[in-house]
Scaffold this active site. Structure first.
Site, mmCIF file in Angstrom:
data_model
loop_
_atom_site.group_PDB
_atom_site.id
_atom_site.type_symbol
_atom_site.label_atom_id
_atom_site.label_comp_id
_atom_site.label_asym_id
_atom_site.label_seq_id
_atom_site.Cartn_x
_atom_site.Cartn_y
_atom_site.Cartn_z
ATOM 1 N N HIS A 271 41.370 95.066 33.330
ATOM 2 C CA HIS A 271 40.042 95.670 32.236
ATOM 3 C C HIS A 271 40.923 96.892 31.676
ATOM 4 C CE1 HIS A 271 36.566 97.267 30.677
ATOM 5 N NE2 HIS A 271 36.033 96.154 30.746
ATOM 6 N N ASP A 328 33.684 89.133 34.477
ATOM 7 C CA ASP A 328 33.632 87.792 34.171
ATOM 8 C C ASP A 328 33.913 86.954 35.143
ATOM 9 O OD1 ASP A 328 34.849 88.782 30.866
ATOM 10 O OD2 ASP A 328 32.859 87.829 31.283
HETATM 11 C C1 SDX Z 1 35.406 91.920 28.986
HETATM 12 O O1 SDX Z 1 36.510 96.223 26.967
HETATM 13 C C2 SDX Z 1 35.474 95.710 27.705
HETATM 14 O O2 SDX Z 1 34.544 96.522 27.765
HETATM 15 C C3 SDX Z 1 35.257 94.396 27.771
HETATM 16 C C4 SDX Z 1 34.273 93.907 28.709
HETATM 17 C C5 SDX Z 1 32.886 93.907 28.114
HETATM 18 O O3 SDX Z 1 31.921 94.282 28.748
HETATM 19 O O4 SDX Z 1 32.785 93.971 26.706
HETATM 20 O O5 SDX Z 1 34.092 94.496 29.912
HETATM 21 C C6 SDX Z 1 34.317 92.549 28.690
HETATM 22 O O6 SDX Z 1 36.468 91.365 28.096
HETATM 23 C C7 SDX Z 1 36.263 91.876 30.418
HETATM 24 C C8 SDX Z 1 37.744 91.481 30.524
HETATM 25 C C9 SDX Z 1 37.867 89.883 30.521
HETATM 26 N N1 SDX Z 1 39.297 89.351 30.359
HETATM 27 C C10 SDX Z 1 39.813 88.918 31.279
HETATM 28 O O7 SDX Z 1 39.412 88.767 32.371
HETATM 29 C C11 SDX Z 1 41.058 88.154 30.798
HETATM 30 C C12 SDX Z 1 42.386 88.623 31.733
HETATM 31 N N2 SDX Z 1 42.488 90.112 31.639
HETATM 32 C C13 SDX Z 1 43.641 90.514 30.896
HETATM 33 O O8 SDX Z 1 43.975 89.814 29.885
HETATM 34 C C14 SDX Z 1 43.602 91.916 30.808
HETATM 35 O O9 SDX Z 1 43.589 92.510 32.094
HETATM 36 C C15 SDX Z 1 42.777 92.686 29.789
HETATM 37 C C16 SDX Z 1 43.100 92.397 28.589
HETATM 38 C C17 SDX Z 1 41.295 92.478 30.272
HETATM 39 C C18 SDX Z 1 43.129 94.262 29.840
HETATM 40 O O10 SDX Z 1 44.531 94.291 29.503
HETATM 41 P P1 SDX Z 1 45.177 95.634 29.362
HETATM 42 O O11 SDX Z 1 44.239 96.696 29.989
HETATM 43 O O12 SDX Z 1 45.713 95.684 28.003
HETATM 44 O O13 SDX Z 1 46.351 95.756 30.609
HETATM 45 P P2 SDX Z 1 47.817 95.150 29.841
HETATM 46 O O14 SDX Z 1 47.761 93.716 29.328
HETATM 47 O O15 SDX Z 1 48.557 96.238 29.452
HETATM 48 O O16 SDX Z 1 48.380 94.687 31.467
HETATM 49 C C19 SDX Z 1 48.846 95.822 32.417
HETATM 50 C C20 SDX Z 1 49.652 94.802 33.391
HETATM 51 C C21 SDX Z 1 50.584 93.905 32.735
HETATM 52 O O17 SDX Z 1 51.884 93.720 33.579
HETATM 53 P P3 SDX Z 1 53.436 94.243 33.274
HETATM 54 O O18 SDX Z 1 53.472 93.906 32.006
HETATM 55 O O19 SDX Z 1 53.210 95.733 33.524
HETATM 56 O O20 SDX Z 1 54.034 93.640 34.233
HETATM 57 O O21 SDX Z 1 48.721 94.171 34.125
HETATM 58 C C22 SDX Z 1 49.136 92.747 34.035
HETATM 59 C C23 SDX Z 1 49.728 92.608 32.471
HETATM 60 O O22 SDX Z 1 50.512 91.437 32.683
HETATM 61 N N3 SDX Z 1 47.688 92.313 33.872
HETATM 62 C C24 SDX Z 1 47.581 90.794 34.236
HETATM 63 C C25 SDX Z 1 46.136 90.638 34.251
HETATM 64 N N4 SDX Z 1 45.540 91.574 33.400
HETATM 65 C C26 SDX Z 1 46.629 92.567 33.140
HETATM 66 N N5 SDX Z 1 48.177 90.089 35.205
HETATM 67 C C27 SDX Z 1 47.625 88.940 35.523
HETATM 68 N N6 SDX Z 1 46.512 88.841 35.247
HETATM 69 C C28 SDX Z 1 45.475 89.675 34.583
HETATM 70 N N7 SDX Z 1 44.214 89.172 34.470
#
Ligand code: SDX
Length: 391
Positions: A271, A328
């Site tokens: 998140h 989710d």
């Molecule tokens: C919602 O914003 C809100 O409030 C949204 C929400 C709402 O109520 O409106 O809460 C609803 O959208 C919840 C989120 C739903 N999305 C998912 O579940 C999709 C999977 N999650 C990711 O895509 C990700 O966690 C995000 C987009 C939600 C957040 O990404 P960030 O904070 O930008 O984190 P990042 O992409 O910079 O990741 C940091 C690290 C990375 O690793 P490194 O490159 O440092 O090695 O964490 C890893 C990412 O690769 N990572 C994940 C991951 N999420 C982040 N690795 C594996 N699985 C994941 N889900």
């Protein structure tokens, strides 16, 4: 940093506005709507009472809530011509595309009453959207399964009317299941707002240009559709189904996620703000067992989700990145148990989030400091050059 702007991808370090609607503490896993803890609202309130709270800032009196509910019930009918709109779309249309385009189409019936600076228009269209979007959502569902649309039943509560529109059929009497009704009410409350998430920021940005509520909400629905945002609840079920069907162990799947093999992610985890357990996910997980048991359903995908969560939470890769289940991760298992097709899950998220979008649109609209959203950029393109032959 160049000149007077700082590059801040995704506004990670930027507050775009002040807001009094929702408070989140990502480290503590705290979520409050107008100061009330989400746990108390989910347990004791209703979707419309929380909608009033988000929009007007205080809990409604019994009379205010009754009048609000009554007004909404009497705006549930869609213009008959809109039916043709649905039949013009392919049966394979994704319900989120149907919802966003029908919402924009809805505004064509009210153009003479959609002045964002007219308080009566704003009130009336807030009521119209709370009343009509659930009907459009149910029609998107019925269209996707080739069943006849029902008309809204104004004798029913908001949630019961929504259930009947989705699961009732013309040939039979529809019995509301109180377990499903209460579970859906709680799930919708948990989704009603979440401060400046991507779809709400979209609603505020579009509204800041003077666009009306319909156009702004339609834009928000499109932003929510993405699998990294609201579309994640649909993506979680697809992910669980692929693991089950492939016979791949959760250990092997988690290894693939950690190795980032072909960009695979653990959907429903991580998140932008919560670097701890999403308080909503905790509440959903608790009610998943309760709802499935009450519905007499056992779903191996719920057990798979729990196994996946347990494995991830014990793995340094996820702990180091502070990745926890978000809202989710478990919702889809409950929606599936209720009988919703997977492609309706994000539509349910949108109906949940509608009051928050409306509240933020109004807060932005009433804030004298609101300016049209127009971020700066750092230009990294080509320096000046001449067109061949031009001088
Ligand atoms: C919602 O914003 C809100 O409030 C949204 C929400 C709402 O109520 O409106 O809460 C609803 O959208 C919840 C989120 C739903 N999305 C998912 O579940 C999709 C999977 N999650 C990711 O895509 C990700 O966690 C995000 C987009 C939600 C957040 O990404 P960030 O904070 O930008 O984190 P990042 O992409 O910079 O990741 C940091 C690290 C990375 O690793 P490194 O490159 O440092 O090695 O964490 C890893 C990412 O690769 N990572 C994940 C991951 N999420 C982040 N690795 C594996 N699985 C994941 N889900």
């Amino acid at each position: 940093q160049t000149g007077h702007t700082t590059l801040d991808y995704g506004f990670v370090n930027t507050s775009a506005t002040k807001s009094a609607i929702t408070f989140i503490d990502g480290d503590q896993g705290i979520l409050r709507y107008r100061g009330y803890p989400i746990e108390q609202l989910a347990q004791n309130s209703t979707y419309l009472e929380v909608a009033w709270l988000l929009i007007y800032g205080e809990l409604p009196t019994a009379d205010e809530l009754a009048a609000f509910d009554e007004r909404i019930r009497h705006h549930t009918l869609l213009h008959e011509d809109l039916k043709r709109f649905f039949s013009s779309l392919p049966t394979t249309a994704h319900p989120m595309s149907v919802l966003s385009s029908a919402t924009a189409a809805l505004s064509t019936y009210y153009e003479s009453e959609s002045d964002p600076n007219n308080p009566e228009h704003v009130e009336l269209n807030t009521i119209r959207m709370l009343a009509k979007l659930p009907v459009i959502a149910a029609y998107a569902h019925k269209k996707s399964i080739g069943q006849a649309f029902l008309y809204p039943d104004n004798s029913l509560s908001f949630v019961d009317n929504f259930l009947k529109l989705n699961f009732g059929v013309l040939s039979e009497l529809y019995e509301i299941d109180p377990v499903m009704s209460r579970a859906l009410e709680r799930l919708l409350i948990l989704h009603e707002d979440h401060e400046q998430n991507a779809s709400t920021s979209t609603v505020r940005l579009v509204g800041s240009t003077g666009a009306n509520q319909f156009s702004s909400i339609s834009a928000g629905i499109n932003a929510l559709y993405g699998p990294l945002h609201g579309g994640a609840n649909e993506a979680v079920l697809e992910m669980l189904g692929r693991i089950r069907d492939s016979g791949e162990s959760v250990q092997r799947f988690v290894e693939r996620v950690k190795n980032k093999e072909d960009g695979v992610k653990l959907m429903g985890f991580g998140h932008r703000v919560y670097k701890n357990y999403d308080p909503r996910a905790k509440l959903v997980k608790e009610s998943a067992d309760e709802v499935l048991e009450a519905l007499g359903i056992s779903d191996p995908l719920l057990d798979l989700a729990k196994e996946l969560e347990e494995l991830a939470l014990s793995d340094d890769y996820f702990r180091e990145r502070r990745l926890y289940p978000n809202v989710d991760f478990y919702t889809g298992v409950i929606y599936k148990a209720m009988g919703f097709p997977t492609r309706m899950f994000t539509v349910l998220f949108a109906i949940g989030r509608l009051p928050g979008w409306l509240a933020h649109w109004r807060e932005m609209q009433q804030d004298p400091q609101t300016k049209i959203g127009r971020p700066q950029q750092l230009y990294v393109g080509s320096p000046e050059r001449n067109y061949p032959g031009a001088n």
